[in-house]
Write a protein that holds these residues in place. Structure first.
Motif, mmCIF file in Angstrom:
data_model
loop_
_atom_site.group_PDB
_atom_site.id
_atom_site.type_symbol
_atom_site.label_atom_id
_atom_site.label_comp_id
_atom_site.label_asym_id
_atom_site.label_seq_id
_atom_site.Cartn_x
_atom_site.Cartn_y
_atom_site.Cartn_z
ATOM 1 N N ASN A 1 6.336 -7.001 12.613
ATOM 2 C CA ASN A 1 7.098 -7.565 13.744
ATOM 3 C C ASN A 1 7.236 -6.518 14.861
ATOM 4 N N GLY A 2 6.120 -6.009 15.310
ATOM 5 C CA GLY A 2 6.116 -5.037 16.401
ATOM 6 C C GLY A 2 5.435 -3.752 15.960
ATOM 7 N N LYS A 3 5.236 -2.859 16.956
ATOM 8 C CA LYS A 3 4.602 -1.579 16.620
ATOM 9 C C LYS A 3 5.700 -0.617 16.163
ATOM 10 N N PRO A 4 5.606 -0.116 14.925
ATOM 11 C CA PRO A 4 6.687 0.765 14.455
ATOM 12 C C PRO A 4 6.569 2.156 15.058
ATOM 13 N N LYS A 5 7.629 2.948 14.889
ATOM 14 C CA LYS A 5 7.565 4.356 15.297
ATOM 15 C C LYS A 5 8.094 5.218 14.151
ATOM 16 N N ARG A 6 7.782 6.496 14.225
ATOM 17 C CA ARG A 6 8.218 7.429 13.173
ATOM 18 C C ARG A 6 9.714 7.254 12.899
ATOM 19 N N GLY A 7 10.073 7.203 11.626
ATOM 20 C CA GLY A 7 11.486 7.081 11.262
ATOM 21 C C GLY A 7 11.931 5.652 11.007
ATOM 22 N N ASP A 8 11.156 4.656 11.499
ATOM 23 C CA ASP A 8 11.501 3.257 11.198
ATOM 24 C C ASP A 8 11.340 3.011 9.698
ATOM 25 N N TYR A 9 12.046 1.968 9.232
ATOM 26 C CA TYR A 9 11.883 1.551 7.828
ATOM 27 C C TYR A 9 11.102 0.252 7.777
ATOM 28 N N ILE A 10 10.232 0.147 6.806
ATOM 29 C CA ILE A 10 9.495 -1.112 6.610
ATOM 30 C C ILE A 10 9.928 -1.713 5.279
ATOM 31 N N THR A 11 10.258 -3.004 5.307
ATOM 32 C CA THR A 11 10.580 -3.720 4.071
ATOM 33 C C THR A 11 9.299 -4.361 3.553
ATOM 34 N N ILE A 12 8.992 -4.097 2.305
ATOM 35 C CA ILE A 12 7.871 -4.785 1.646
ATOM 36 C C ILE A 12 8.510 -5.819 0.728
ATOM 37 N N TYR A 13 8.212 -7.095 0.972
ATOM 38 C CA TYR A 13 8.878 -8.174 0.232
ATOM 39 C C TYR A 13 8.195 -8.487 -1.107
ATOM 40 N N ASP A 14 8.971 -9.091 -1.987
ATOM 41 C CA ASP A 14 8.462 -9.667 -3.248
ATOM 42 C C ASP A 14 7.770 -8.628 -4.141
ATOM 43 N N THR A 15 8.437 -7.497 -4.318
ATOM 44 C CA THR A 15 7.813 -6.423 -5.101
ATOM 45 C C THR A 15 8.407 -6.308 -6.516
ATOM 46 N N GLY A 16 9.062 -7.383 -6.975
ATOM 47 C CA GLY A 16 9.740 -7.299 -8.272
ATOM 48 C C GLY A 16 8.822 -7.223 -9.476
ATOM 49 N N ALA A 17 7.585 -7.663 -9.323
ATOM 50 C CA ALA A 17 6.701 -7.676 -10.495
ATOM 51 C C ALA A 17 5.481 -6.787 -10.268
ATOM 52 N N TYR A 18 5.272 -5.887 -11.168
ATOM 53 C CA TYR A 18 4.048 -5.073 -11.224
ATOM 54 C C TYR A 18 3.848 -4.126 -10.045
ATOM 55 N N SER A 19 4.841 -3.997 -9.139
ATOM 56 C CA SER A 19 4.595 -3.180 -7.951
ATOM 57 C C SER A 19 4.625 -1.694 -8.252
ATOM 58 N N ASP A 20 5.531 -1.281 -9.171
ATOM 59 C CA ASP A 20 5.470 0.141 -9.523
ATOM 60 C C ASP A 20 4.956 0.305 -10.951
ATOM 61 N N PHE A 21 4.054 -0.575 -11.271
ATOM 62 C CA PHE A 21 3.398 -0.639 -12.569
ATOM 63 C C PHE A 21 2.775 0.695 -12.955
ATOM 64 N N PHE A 22 2.153 1.343 -11.977
ATOM 65 C CA PHE A 22 1.457 2.610 -12.245
ATOM 66 C C PHE A 22 2.279 3.790 -11.738
ATOM 67 N N ALA A 23 3.587 3.616 -11.609
ATOM 68 C CA ALA A 23 4.427 4.684 -11.052
ATOM 69 C C ALA A 23 4.133 6.012 -11.750
ATOM 70 N N SER A 24 3.856 7.010 -10.966
ATOM 71 C CA SER A 24 3.494 8.312 -11.528
ATOM 72 C C SER A 24 3.854 9.383 -10.514
ATOM 73 N N ASN A 25 3.652 10.625 -10.914
ATOM 74 C CA ASN A 25 3.972 11.735 -10.003
ATOM 75 C C ASN A 25 2.722 12.238 -9.283
#
Ligand SMILES: Cc1ncc(COP(=O)(O)O)c(C=O)c1O
Length: 360
Positions: A295-319
């Protein structure tokens, strides 16, 4: 096992011997379902998350089911309980469930005749959810069929070389409630419904194992914008402070696209089409290989919401790159918040390292 009411879904066939031997050793009996695969299901979801077709690493081949059912009866410590299939994930075509359920009903009728009493049919999980509305998703599919500038490096995503869609659908016409209705009210044969056919079979217990459909739409991921620029080829590119280790579904499912929005500018109706890159040290670290619309061109420091991430989104969470993993916060219906997973500390990342200088 049996005493504790544990039920084992057997896969592969060799597990029959293993489970029988363990049960004998423990002096117990083991209740088992046979997990089957190898059904003629084509392109029901992304190939990487299809778990019941002819190309599956799971399941006893359905073509061998009758033999295996007979074999089970010869094991002294195994108690036959039922049949199980997990089609895959993000299944949006109810016809796939009908095809498999019809096959299971036929097998169950045959099994019952020889003394393998099918008390349960387990259909696994897989019920799809909507990530986008129907019109949006169809427009995106049309757009990416001509890959130029809509997919990363113009790669073919979701389609085969004959321009047929062979992957996951991001719109689903049913919800978990209507899924069950569609499943059992669907037509079996001779104008009977699946429900009626199951009644004729003695109404075995029907088990489903929903995952994504319960939690997929219940979570958002917040990322911070680090840099906004372009690729050397001139494509818009937004860099954010999370990588595919924290938003990982599209590592295995390249067409997995999530709705994204600049969180601190939700009133803006502008459209900015861009690729979104993570903060890891390789180019494949893109939060999607299909262009997103913000919804527009973001700039440094803005936050982006990624929707519908409840399933499998951090499935491979690692360091990866030694980044700590993020916190998770639950927000209740009444607006209260509560941390449910702590943010990892740098100590958490390195605490398994061995101080070899101290070793003798
Ligand atoms: C055996 C089994 N059942 C159920 C599920 C849940 O699937 P879904 O999240 O697609 O509903 C999975 C997911 O991997 C699974 O492996």
């Amino acid at each position: 096992m049996h005493k504790k009411g544990i039920l084992i879904n057997v896969d592969p066939e060799e597990e029959l011997d293993v489970i029988n031997a363990i049960a004998r050793e423990l002096g117990l009996e083991a209740k088992i379902n046979l997990r089957l695969a190898g059904f003629p299901l084509k392109h029901i979801t992304s190939p990487a998350i299809t778990t019941s077709s002819e190309w599956s690493k799971f399941g006893i081949p359905v073509q061998r089911a009758k033999e295996v059912i007979q074999k089970v009866l010869r094991f002294e410590y195994l108690i036959p309980n039922g049949l199980m299939v997990h089609l895959g994930s993000q299944i949006t075509d109810i016809g796939a469930y009908h095809l498999v359920l019809e096959e299971l009903i036929k097998l169950a009728a045959d099994a019952d005749k020889i003394g393998f009493d099918v008390k349960e049919l387990n259909l696994g999980g897989g019920c799809g959810i909507s990530y986008l509305d129907k019109a949006e998703w169809n427009a995106i599919k049309r757009k990416i069929s001509d890959t130029s500038d809509t997919t990363w490096a113009n790669e073919l995503i979701g389609y085969n070389c004959n321009n047929e869609w062979i992957s996951e659908e991001l719109y689903c016409s049913f919800t978990p409630d209507t899924f069950i209705q569609k499943l059992f009210n669907g037509t079996y044969t001779a104008n009977r419904t699946f429900k009626e056919r199951l009644e004729e079979l003695g109404l075995p217990k029907i088990v489903v194992e929903p995952g994504r459909s319960l939690v997929g739409n219940a979570q958002v991921t917040l990322v911070r914008v680090c840099h906004v620029g372009t690729t050397p080829s001139g494509q818009n590119l937004v860099h954010v402070d999370a990588g595919v280790n924290h938003h990982s579904q599209n590592i295995v499912v390249p067409e997995q696209l999530h709705r994204m929005e600049i969180a601190n500018r939700i009133d803006s109706e502008a459209n900015f089409e861009t690729f979104i890159a993570g903060n890891l040290c390789y180019t494949g670290d893109l939060l999607c290989r299909i262009k997103n619309t913000l919804n527009g061109k973001p700039k440094r420091g803005d936050y982006i919401t990624i929707y519908d991430t409840g399933a499998y989104s951090d499935f491979f969470a690692s360091n990866t790159n030694s980044f700590p993993r993020p916190a998770k916060v639950m927000v209740t219906k009444t607006g209260k918040d509560r941390q449910v997973v702590k943010r990892e500390s740098p100590f958490g990342v390195f605490h398994r390292d061995v101080d070899w200088k101290k070793l003798k």
